[in-house]
Design an enzyme around this catalytic site. Structure first.
Site, PDB file in Angstrom:
ATOM      1  N   GLY A   1      54.004  43.483  40.804  1.00  0.00           N
ATOM      2  CA  GLY A   1      54.544  43.587  42.061  1.00  0.00           C
ATOM      3  C   GLY A   1      55.640  42.641  42.437  1.00  0.00           C
TER       4      GLY A   1
ATOM      5  N   ASP B   1      41.708  42.271  47.776  1.00  0.00           N
ATOM      6  CA  ASP B   1      42.970  42.667  48.723  1.00  0.00           C
ATOM      7  C   ASP B   1      43.996  41.729  48.811  1.00  0.00           C
ATOM      8  OD1 ASP B   1      44.026  45.266  49.608  1.00  0.00           O
ATOM      9  OD2 ASP B   1      44.255  44.102  51.788  1.00  0.00           O
TER      10      ASP B   1
ATOM     11  N   ASP C   1      56.188  39.518  41.643  1.00  0.00           N
ATOM     12  CA  ASP C   1      56.237  38.499  40.891  1.00  0.00           C
ATOM     13  C   ASP C   1      57.891  38.046  40.368  1.00  0.00           C
ATOM     14  OD1 ASP C   1      53.637  37.754  40.930  1.00  0.00           O
ATOM     15  OD2 ASP C   1      53.064  38.885  39.008  1.00  0.00           O
TER      16      ASP C   1
ATOM     17  N   HIS D   1      47.210  33.018  43.849  1.00  0.00           N
ATOM     18  CA  HIS D   1      46.185  33.409  45.122  1.00  0.00           C
ATOM     19  C   HIS D   1      44.835  33.707  44.291  1.00  0.00           C
ATOM     20  CE1 HIS D   1      48.978  36.493  43.852  1.00  0.00           C
ATOM     21  NE2 HIS D   1      48.494  37.464  44.355  1.00  0.00           N
ATOM     22  N   ARG D   2      45.126  34.626  43.622  1.00  0.00           N
ATOM     23  CA  ARG D   2      43.897  35.301  42.843  1.00  0.00           C
ATOM     24  C   ARG D   2      43.372  34.562  42.011  1.00  0.00           C
ATOM     25  NH1 ARG D   2      46.598  39.446  41.332  1.00  0.00           N
ATOM     26  NH2 ARG D   2      46.365  40.119  43.403  1.00  0.00           N
TER      27      ARG D   2
HETATM   28  P1  ITT Z   1      44.242  48.278  44.568  1.00  0.00           P
HETATM   29  O1  ITT Z   1      44.172  48.578  45.947  1.00  0.00           O
HETATM   30  O2  ITT Z   1      43.846  49.529  43.600  1.00  0.00           O
HETATM   31  O3  ITT Z   1      43.570  47.010  44.226  1.00  0.00           O
HETATM   32  P2  ITT Z   1      47.139  47.537  44.907  1.00  0.00           P
HETATM   33  O4  ITT Z   1      48.160  47.064  44.069  1.00  0.00           O
HETATM   34  O5  ITT Z   1      47.205  48.313  46.226  1.00  0.00           O
HETATM   35  O6  ITT Z   1      45.843  47.996  43.952  1.00  0.00           O
HETATM   36  P3  ITT Z   1      46.459  45.329  46.928  1.00  0.00           P
HETATM   37  O7  ITT Z   1      46.420  46.463  47.731  1.00  0.00           O
HETATM   38  O8  ITT Z   1      45.543  44.247  46.647  1.00  0.00           O
HETATM   39  O9  ITT Z   1      46.380  45.860  45.374  1.00  0.00           O
HETATM   40  O10 ITT Z   1      48.123  44.655  46.607  1.00  0.00           O
HETATM   41  C1  ITT Z   1      49.254  45.013  47.530  1.00  0.00           C
HETATM   42  C2  ITT Z   1      50.301  44.692  46.900  1.00  0.00           C
HETATM   43  O11 ITT Z   1      50.701  43.196  47.169  1.00  0.00           O
HETATM   44  C3  ITT Z   1      50.588  44.894  45.517  1.00  0.00           C
HETATM   45  O12 ITT Z   1      50.730  46.352  45.120  1.00  0.00           O
HETATM   46  C4  ITT Z   1      51.450  43.970  45.149  1.00  0.00           C
HETATM   47  O13 ITT Z   1      53.094  44.646  45.269  1.00  0.00           O
HETATM   48  C5  ITT Z   1      51.428  42.939  45.805  1.00  0.00           C
HETATM   49  N1  ITT Z   1      50.621  41.664  45.123  1.00  0.00           N
HETATM   50  C6  ITT Z   1      49.215  41.561  45.281  1.00  0.00           C
HETATM   51  N2  ITT Z   1      49.232  40.485  44.247  1.00  0.00           N
HETATM   52  C7  ITT Z   1      50.196  40.464  43.576  1.00  0.00           C
HETATM   53  C8  ITT Z   1      50.636  39.404  42.427  1.00  0.00           C
HETATM   54  O14 ITT Z   1      49.601  38.627  41.839  1.00  0.00           O
HETATM   55  N3  ITT Z   1      51.630  39.285  42.031  1.00  0.00           N
HETATM   56  C9  ITT Z   1      52.534  40.303  42.781  1.00  0.00           C
HETATM   57  N4  ITT Z   1      52.400  41.200  43.648  1.00  0.00           N
HETATM   58  C10 ITT Z   1      51.298  40.970  44.109  1.00  0.00           C
END
Ligand code: ITT
Length: 199
Positions: free
Chosen positions: A159, A75, A161, A186-187
């Site tokens: 997202g 998350d 980025d 972060h990931r």
């Molecule tokens: P899942 O829940 O299915 O994993 P998600 O896109 O909803 O997919 P998250 O809840 O973890 O995943 O992420 C929330 C949001 O945070 C994601 O939709 C992006 O808008 C942002 N985000 C997370 N990691 C990112 C990254 O590496 N680069 C840019 N935005 C990111």
């Protein structure tokens, strides 16, 4: 002749294909990364938690009935200093429609319009929960610090980025190569911690 080592299967509780692709590339060829759709077609869940950890647990629990082995949930989100940590756990629905990255970015830029350059600090945060072979939960974290640009730029990643400029760079994350993003993201950092424990 040496036999090729079998790949280690890991099921990731995500429906975000960009995230899945990043994870496969960070973990490398020793791992076979599958997403929620590979084990339970059409499976979705409501991310109603008030913390990243709660939401990661919701994802793990959603997948548990379908997976015998290990499950990993990521998350993640963007935390902006001038917005007191928002959008944070609400990053994926910040613009009003879940997973609509374009709207999320536009809303963020609108809220940041009058914020001066020296106050545009932000960081991406990633929390990983891993349900291991013994059914125990392990936790890993990663952060990437930077600032919010004034307009979107770049086609890579996903997202936020296109509006996030990591510290030490003059490029948005969407302008970086996948390899460079994964090295500092972060990931990437959270998964590096995860791999340390099992090399
Ligand atoms: P899942 O829940 O299915 O994993 P998600 O896109 O909803 O997919 P998250 O809840 O973890 O995943 O992420 C929330 C949001 O945070 C994601 O939709 C992006 O808008 C942002 N985000 C997370 N990691 C990112 C990254 O590496 N680069 C840019 N935005 C990111």
């Amino acid at each position: 002749m040496t036999e090729a080592k079998p790949k280690r299967l890991i099921v990731v509780a995500t429906n975000n294909r960009h995230k899945l692709q990043e994870m496969q590339s960070i973990l490398g060829s020793a791992w076979l990364v599958q997403g929620a759709g590979d084990v339970a077609s059409g499976l979705t869940w409501e991310e109603t938690g008030s913390t990243f950890r709660d939401n990661a647990r919701i994802k793990i629990n959603a997948l548990k009935p379908y997976v015998k082995g290990c499950i990993l949930a990521d998350d993640s989100g963007l935390c902006v200093d001038a917005l007191h940590g928002a959008p944070g756990v609400n990053s994926s629905s910040y613009g009003g429609i879940e997973g609509d990255h374009g709207r999320n970015v536009q809303r963020l830029l609108a809220h940041m319009r009058d914020v001066p350059d020296h106050e545009r600090g932000a960081h991406f945060y990633c929390l990983i929960l891993f349900l291991n072979e013994r059914g125990e939960e392990e936790m890993f974290e990663g952060r990437c610090f930077g600032r919010i640009s004034r307009q979107p730029s770049g086609q890579g990643g996903f997202g936020y980025d296109p509006v996030f400029i990591p510290d030490g760079y003059n490029l948005t994350m969407a302008e970086m190569s996948e390899r460079d993003k994964n090295a500092i993201s972060h990931r990437g950092r959270a998964l590096t911690e995860f791999m340390k424990d099992r090399s």
